[in-house]
Scaffold this active site. Structure first.
Site, mmCIF file in Angstrom:
data_model
loop_
_atom_site.group_PDB
_atom_site.id
_atom_site.type_symbol
_atom_site.label_atom_id
_atom_site.label_comp_id
_atom_site.label_asym_id
_atom_site.label_seq_id
_atom_site.Cartn_x
_atom_site.Cartn_y
_atom_site.Cartn_z
ATOM 1 N N GLY A 102 -1.454 19.993 75.986
ATOM 2 C CA GLY A 102 -1.608 18.538 75.876
ATOM 3 C C GLY A 102 -0.675 17.774 76.792
ATOM 4 O O GLY A 102 -0.842 16.570 77.004
ATOM 5 N N ARG A 103 0.352 18.450 77.294
ATOM 6 C CA ARG A 103 1.268 17.764 78.216
ATOM 7 C C ARG A 103 1.749 18.749 79.277
ATOM 8 O O ARG A 103 2.866 18.657 79.772
ATOM 9 C CB ARG A 103 2.448 17.159 77.485
ATOM 10 C CG ARG A 103 3.216 18.102 76.578
ATOM 11 C CD ARG A 103 4.488 17.421 76.139
ATOM 12 N NE ARG A 103 5.115 18.121 75.031
ATOM 13 C CZ ARG A 103 6.283 17.782 74.529
ATOM 14 N NH1 ARG A 103 6.950 16.767 75.056
ATOM 15 N NH2 ARG A 103 6.798 18.446 73.521
ATOM 16 N N LYS A 123 5.754 21.157 81.625
ATOM 17 C CA LYS A 123 5.874 20.439 80.348
ATOM 18 C C LYS A 123 6.220 19.004 80.723
ATOM 19 O O LYS A 123 7.210 18.771 81.419
ATOM 20 C CB LYS A 123 6.973 21.075 79.491
ATOM 21 C CG LYS A 123 7.003 20.610 78.042
ATOM 22 C CD LYS A 123 7.966 21.471 77.227
ATOM 23 C CE LYS A 123 7.968 21.112 75.762
ATOM 24 N NZ LYS A 123 8.864 21.982 74.972
ATOM 25 N N ASP A 265 0.393 28.935 68.125
ATOM 26 C CA ASP A 265 0.246 28.513 69.521
ATOM 27 C C ASP A 265 1.580 28.619 70.262
ATOM 28 O O ASP A 265 1.618 28.453 71.489
ATOM 29 C CB ASP A 265 -0.289 27.071 69.609
ATOM 30 C CG ASP A 265 0.513 26.097 68.778
ATOM 31 O OD1 ASP A 265 0.622 26.322 67.564
ATOM 32 O OD2 ASP A 265 1.043 25.122 69.331
ATOM 33 N N ASN A 266 2.646 28.894 69.540
ATOM 34 C CA ASN A 266 3.946 29.084 70.195
ATOM 35 C C ASN A 266 4.363 30.545 70.224
ATOM 36 O O ASN A 266 5.532 30.856 70.460
ATOM 37 C CB ASN A 266 5.019 28.243 69.492
ATOM 38 C CG ASN A 266 4.864 26.763 69.816
ATOM 39 O OD1 ASN A 266 4.252 26.402 70.822
ATOM 40 N ND2 ASN A 266 5.393 25.901 68.971
HETATM 41 P P1 AMP Z 1 4.494 21.899 70.477
HETATM 42 O O1 AMP Z 1 4.852 21.591 69.076
HETATM 43 O O2 AMP Z 1 5.440 21.345 71.495
HETATM 44 O O3 AMP Z 1 4.244 23.347 70.687
HETATM 45 O O4 AMP Z 1 3.136 21.122 70.760
HETATM 46 C C1 AMP Z 1 1.986 21.284 69.976
HETATM 47 C C2 AMP Z 1 0.812 20.655 70.648
HETATM 48 O O5 AMP Z 1 0.994 19.255 70.832
HETATM 49 C C3 AMP Z 1 0.479 21.214 72.003
HETATM 50 O O6 AMP Z 1 -0.928 21.209 72.138
HETATM 51 C C4 AMP Z 1 1.123 20.198 72.933
HETATM 52 O O7 AMP Z 1 0.526 20.220 74.204
HETATM 53 C C5 AMP Z 1 0.881 18.904 72.202
HETATM 54 N N1 AMP Z 1 1.860 17.848 72.506
HETATM 55 C C6 AMP Z 1 3.156 17.808 72.118
HETATM 56 N N2 AMP Z 1 3.734 16.683 72.582
HETATM 57 C C7 AMP Z 1 2.813 16.005 73.288
HETATM 58 C C8 AMP Z 1 2.800 14.759 74.022
HETATM 59 N N3 AMP Z 1 3.888 13.988 74.119
HETATM 60 N N4 AMP Z 1 1.644 14.393 74.614
HETATM 61 C C9 AMP Z 1 0.548 15.161 74.529
HETATM 62 N N5 AMP Z 1 0.488 16.316 73.854
HETATM 63 C C10 AMP Z 1 1.597 16.746 73.237
HETATM 64 MG MG MG Z 2 3.906 24.609 72.082
#
Ligand code: AMP
Ligand code: MG
Length: 484
Positions: A102-103, A123, A265-266
């Site tokens: 998502g980013r 990221k 997903d992590n």
């Molecule tokens: P994370 O908890 O960082 O592993 O993120 C979980 C999901 O949320 C993943 O699909 C990321 O790409 C998305 N995500 C986290 N932060 C953002 C953001 N600021 N904008 C867009 N997508 C995000």
């Molecule tokens: Mg992640």
């Protein structure tokens, strides 16, 4: 004279752009990704470059300028395609079919001088079809926090991804967990692979056993290639993944690290540690310590990490059942504890100064160490750092010398659990020769960094950046961590 930021033909001379990028994942076909473009930013200021990684890419740090980094990993000049990877995942126990990069995106894949394939993932590089309500951005503090986690874990011997660069990008971001507006950045993560457990879970959700098999073959070919000639390669792959993950959690636990967001997903399919968001190195040994403010139930607490990773491996059996026999996977998973225990013991003994110890002595020492750390509000990392700093051959001759030059020994030296621990430690030392004692001192120093990036340490380097754009403390800290 003011020079233009980049000259037109600069990209052809940029060593980061002229690396031999291999379209390995791209060649699997577009079922696994979406082509995206990078955000454009008002500013590009290089804040961190990991020179230690450049030789592995066949590059001499002296030949790569900061502008090269900004051009490749901030402006994203001249690189296509940029691939937002598709994946789902169990987040805090709930299946989420709306995930994906998502980013970030897969910037490219490069074979290192060690023969391994590395992913460069971004990221904070802008919105994608998977951004949902998010802005696609990364805060500068988030970027430097990930750098610190990765370098610290690497220093401690944990199998981890690392950051290649952080470029500050000049935007003001709004975040609930940072005073806002807060500064923005884009980070490049160099990892073994960005294929996650959730990549397989998504294919199962869409009932595509054909793609699961294709992806699994790709994973084995690329990251488990020694299994390729085996007739039971699928069962062996799962068994080895169990081993890699069990060892990874054991490494985190011994390093006093709480990942904080162990969603599927992590979890990397290579068993490498990555994605450091609200993580924390534990202040003291507390199995219930929870790092993410939004983890209200303590699901991903420090002490739950092994159980959760085992559960994630079990959940992965669902998509893999399209290709691997369930019985084989159950057998593979049943060895999780055995691998975990062996690795945890290996790491903890090294932190206590021993590369090898008789089994019974090792058990006794470990149990006494954990009992002591669990019952007194001793800083986990200070305890081990003080062992390393104050260690002396006198400890072999006189148990009362153990840690007596340290704050911990002075304040807790009279307590029963400490005396019990010191008695066992002393007894082990009495069986060693002077040369072996010297080796204990070296081992202690090798595996116990004097500074660990617990939260107050991170805040102490972030404050001068936030207040005065002063990067000295951050750079000094990184240099200290990387020195080995
Ligand atoms: P994370 O908890 O960082 O592993 O993120 C979980 C999901 O949320 C993943 O699909 C990321 O790409 C998305 N995500 C986290 N932060 C953002 C953001 N600021 N904008 C867009 N997508 C995000
Ligand atoms: Mg992640």
């Amino acid at each position: 004279m003011i020079l233009p930021e980049t000259s037109n033909n600069a990209s052809s001379h940029n060593p980061l752009l002229s690396l031999n990028y291999e379209p390995v994942l791209e060649s699997l076909g577009d079922d696994y990704y979406d082509e995206v473009s990078a955000a454009e930013y008002p500013q590009h200021i290089l804040r961190w470059r990991n020179n230690a990684l450049l030789p592995r890419l066949g590059l001499n740090p002296a030949h790569v300028t900061d502008e090269h980094f900004c051009q490749a990993f901030g402006k994203f000049e001249g690189r296509k395609p940029l691939l937002a990877l598709r994946y789902h995942g169990y987040q805090f126990g709930e299946y989420n079919p709306h995930l994906g990069d998502g980013r970030g995106f897969l910037y490219g894949q490069v074979r290192g001088t060690d023969g391994e394939l590395y992913d460069f993932g971004t990221k904070g590089s802008g919105r994608t079809p998977y951004s949902r309500g998010g802005d696609g951005m990364l805060t500068l503090k988030g970027g430097i926090r990930e750098v610190l986690a990765a370098e610290m874990l690497h220093r401690m011997g944990v199998r981890t991804s690392r950051c290649l660069s952080v470029v500050e990008t000049g935007l003001g971001l709004w975040r609930g967990d940072e005073p806002s507006p807060t500064r923005s950045s884009v980070m490049i993560r160099m990892s073994k692979s960005h294929i996650r457990f959730g990549t397989f879970e998504r294919l199962n959700y869409f009932q595509r056993p054909d793609l699961i098999k294709q992806l699994l073959n790709h994973v084995i070919d690329t990251y488990y290639s020694h299994l390729n000639r085996e007739s039971e390669k699928y069962a062996l792959f799962y068994a080895e993944l169990v081993q890699r993950i069990a060892e990874l959690v054991a490494q985190w636990m011994a390093s006093g690290f709480c990942h904080a967001v162990l969603n599927t997903d992590n979890m990397s399919i290579t068993g490498e540690s990555f994605d450091y968001g609200p993580y924390a190195f534990i202040p003291n040994f507390d199995p219930q310590f929870t790092a993410a403010y939004f983890d209200h139930s303590g699901r991903y607490s420090y002490g739950n990490q092994a159980g959760i990773c085992k559960l994630n491996l079990e959940l992965l059996q669902r998509p893999l059942a399209a290709t691997i026999r369930t019985n084989d996977m159950e057998t593979g998973l049943s060895s999780f504890e055995e691998y975990y225990d062996a690795e945890y013991r290996r790491f903890m003994l090294r932190k206590l100064g021993f590369e090898q110890l008789d089994n019974q002595e090792a058990e006794e020492l470990l149990r006494a160490t954990l009992r002591f750390l669990n019952n007194y509000p001793v800083s986990y990392h200070h305890f081990f750092a003080d062992l390393a700093i104050t260690f002396s051959s006198k400890w072999r001759d006189d148990a009362s010398c153990i840690l007596n030059d340290s704050e911990i020994g002075r304040s807790l030296g009279a307590s029963e659990l400490f005396l019990n621990w010191a008695g066992i430690y002393h007894r082990i030392l009495t069986n060693l020769t002077l040369a072996e004692i010297e080796k204990v001192g070296q081992t202690l120093n090798q595996y116990n960094p004097k500074t660990v990036v617990i939260r107050p340490v991170i805040e102490s380097v972030w404050e001068p950046i936030a207040q005065a754009d002063d990067w000295t403390a951050f750079n000094d800290l990184i240099q200290e961590i990387q020195l080995i």
